[in-house]
Design an enzyme around this catalytic site. Sequence first.
Site, PDB file in Angstrom:
ATOM      1  N   GLU A   2      -4.693  12.719  -9.856  1.00 57.84           N
ATOM      2  CA  GLU A   2      -3.300  12.251  -9.923  1.00 57.84           C
ATOM      3  C   GLU A   2      -3.066  11.413 -11.179  1.00 57.84           C
ATOM      4  O   GLU A   2      -4.013  11.027 -11.867  1.00 57.84           O
ATOM      5  CB  GLU A   2      -2.950  11.425  -8.674  1.00 57.84           C
ATOM      6  N   LYS A  32      -6.206   1.156   1.519  1.00 59.55           N
ATOM      7  CA  LYS A  32      -6.306  -0.301   1.424  1.00 59.55           C
ATOM      8  C   LYS A  32      -5.699  -0.953   2.656  1.00 59.55           C
ATOM      9  O   LYS A  32      -4.760  -0.414   3.234  1.00 59.55           O
ATOM     10  CB  LYS A  32      -5.496  -0.789   0.222  1.00 59.55           C
TER      11      LYS A  32
HETATM   12  N1  PSU Z   1      -3.280   3.309  -3.348  1.00 59.09           N
HETATM   13  C1  PSU Z   1      -4.156   2.845  -4.256  1.00 59.09           C
HETATM   14  N2  PSU Z   1      -3.931   3.067  -5.579  1.00 59.09           N
HETATM   15  C2  PSU Z   1      -2.836   3.768  -6.016  1.00 59.09           C
HETATM   16  C3  PSU Z   1      -1.934   4.288  -5.029  1.00 59.09           C
HETATM   17  C4  PSU Z   1      -2.192   4.032  -3.723  1.00 59.09           C
HETATM   18  O1  PSU Z   1      -5.121   2.222  -3.885  1.00 59.09           O
HETATM   19  O2  PSU Z   1      -2.661   3.941  -7.234  1.00 59.09           O
HETATM   20  C5  PSU Z   1      -0.774   5.134  -5.469  1.00 59.09           C
HETATM   21  C6  PSU Z   1      -1.106   6.615  -5.196  1.00 59.09           C
HETATM   22  O3  PSU Z   1      -0.538   7.396  -6.230  1.00 59.09           O
HETATM   23  C7  PSU Z   1      -0.390   6.874  -3.891  1.00 59.09           C
HETATM   24  C8  PSU Z   1       0.839   6.025  -4.037  1.00 59.09           C
HETATM   25  O4  PSU Z   1      -0.079   8.231  -3.681  1.00 59.09           O
HETATM   26  O5  PSU Z   1       0.373   4.833  -4.663  1.00 59.09           O
HETATM   27  C9  PSU Z   1       1.528   5.731  -2.717  1.00 59.09           C
HETATM   28  O6  PSU Z   1       2.745   5.094  -2.969  1.00 59.09           O
HETATM   29  P1  PSU Z   1       3.783   4.905  -1.759  1.00 59.09           P
HETATM   30  O7  PSU Z   1       3.115   3.960  -0.814  1.00 59.09           O
HETATM   31  O8  PSU Z   1       5.013   4.332  -2.408  1.00 59.09           O
HETATM   32  O9  PSU Z   1       4.000   6.262  -1.169  1.00 59.09           O
END
Ligand code: PSU
Length: 310
Positions: free
Chosen positions: A31, A165
Site C-alpha cells: 500500500e 493497533k
Molecule cells: N494502521 C497502521 N498504519 C497505517 C494505517 C493503519 O498501523 O498506516 C493506514 C492503512 O493504510 C489503513 C488505514 O488501511 O490507515 C486505515 O484508515 P481508516 O481507519 O481511516 O480506515
Amino acid sequence: MLNREMLKKYVEVSPEVQEAMDKNYPIVALESTIISHGMPYPQNYNTAKECEEIIRKNGAVPATTAIINGKIKVGLTEEDLNFMATSKDIEKCSTRDYAYIVANKKNGATTVATTVLTCSLVGIKFFSTGGIGGVHRGAEDTFDISRDLQELANTDVAVICAGCKSILDIGLTLEYLETFGVPVLGYQTEKMPAFFTRESEFNLDYKMNNPEEIANTAKTKWELGIDGGIVVANPVPAENAMDEELITDAINKAIIEANEKGIHGKESTPFLLSKVLEVTEGKSLETNIALVKNNCELGAKIAKSYYENN
Ligand code: PSU
Ligand code: MN
C-alpha cells in the site's frame, strides 16, 4: 461487471509486474498510505524501497499501488516512490474516494481497502502491510469502522499484517471479521497480535506453522468458491516489540487528545499514529518499520508457495 478492456484506460501496470502476471509468478502488493501518511520522510521512502527488495529476495515480485495524476498504478518507479514519500499533494484514498481521485486526475495514497480493491482489478492475491484498520474504540457511538474490513470481506486477497493497533477495539474488530466470514490465521501464534506487541488478550482460532499451510488454506478457500479475504496475523519479531506499558500509555494519551480536539473520520487514524510516534519519541517508528519488513518476507513466502502449487 468489470470490463477488462475498459480497465486499461485507468490502470497502469509496471513492466516488472506485467511480466510476473504473464508468467504466473508470485506477486505481493504493497500500500502507499503507509508511505504518504503513515511514516515521516526519509524513513517512509527507505522502508518502501527495502520492502520491495525483501519481497524480491524471497522469490516474489513487489507491486506497490498508488494513484498518481489519476492513473491507478500497480508497481511504482523510483520517481513515483519518491513522489509518494515527499509530496504534500496526496490524499488518503479509501474506497469512497477512489473514483473521485481517478476521475479528477488527483493523487491518492492507497489504504488497505483500496490496495485490496486495486488487487482485485488486476488479480493479485497477496498483500503485505503493517496493520489493518478496524473497529475504533467507541464505535458504538461514532460508527467509525474502517472500510478496510468490508473490502477484505468482499475480495479474494490475503493481507499479511501484524494485527491491528490497540488504537482500535481489537475484540470488536475480530467479531466484525467473523461476521463477514474473514478467517484470521495466526502465524506461529495463538493470540491476535497487537501490532507493537506480539500478543493481545484475544485468542485466534487457527495457528499456522509455516507459509505452506497458509497458502494451502487460502487456496482451499478460494477453490471452494468461498469468496472474500483472509487476514494473516504475523506478530512483530520479539527483538523489535515495544514495552507494553509504554505503548498502552502512548495510545491512551493519543486517544484522549483526539477526543479533546474532535478529530474524526479519515483524519482519525493518521492523527493517532503521529501522536503515538510523538509520545514514544520515535520508538514506535522503529517497531513499525521492523514489522512491515517482517510481513513482506512472510507475504513473499506465502505467495511463492501458493504459485508453486497452483
Ligand atoms: N494502521 C497502521 N498504519 C497505517 C494505517 C493503519 O498501523 O498506516 C493506514 C492503512 O493504510 C489503513 C488505514 O488501511 O490507515 C486505515 O484508515 P481508516 O481507519 O481511516 O480506515
Ligand atoms: Mn474511519
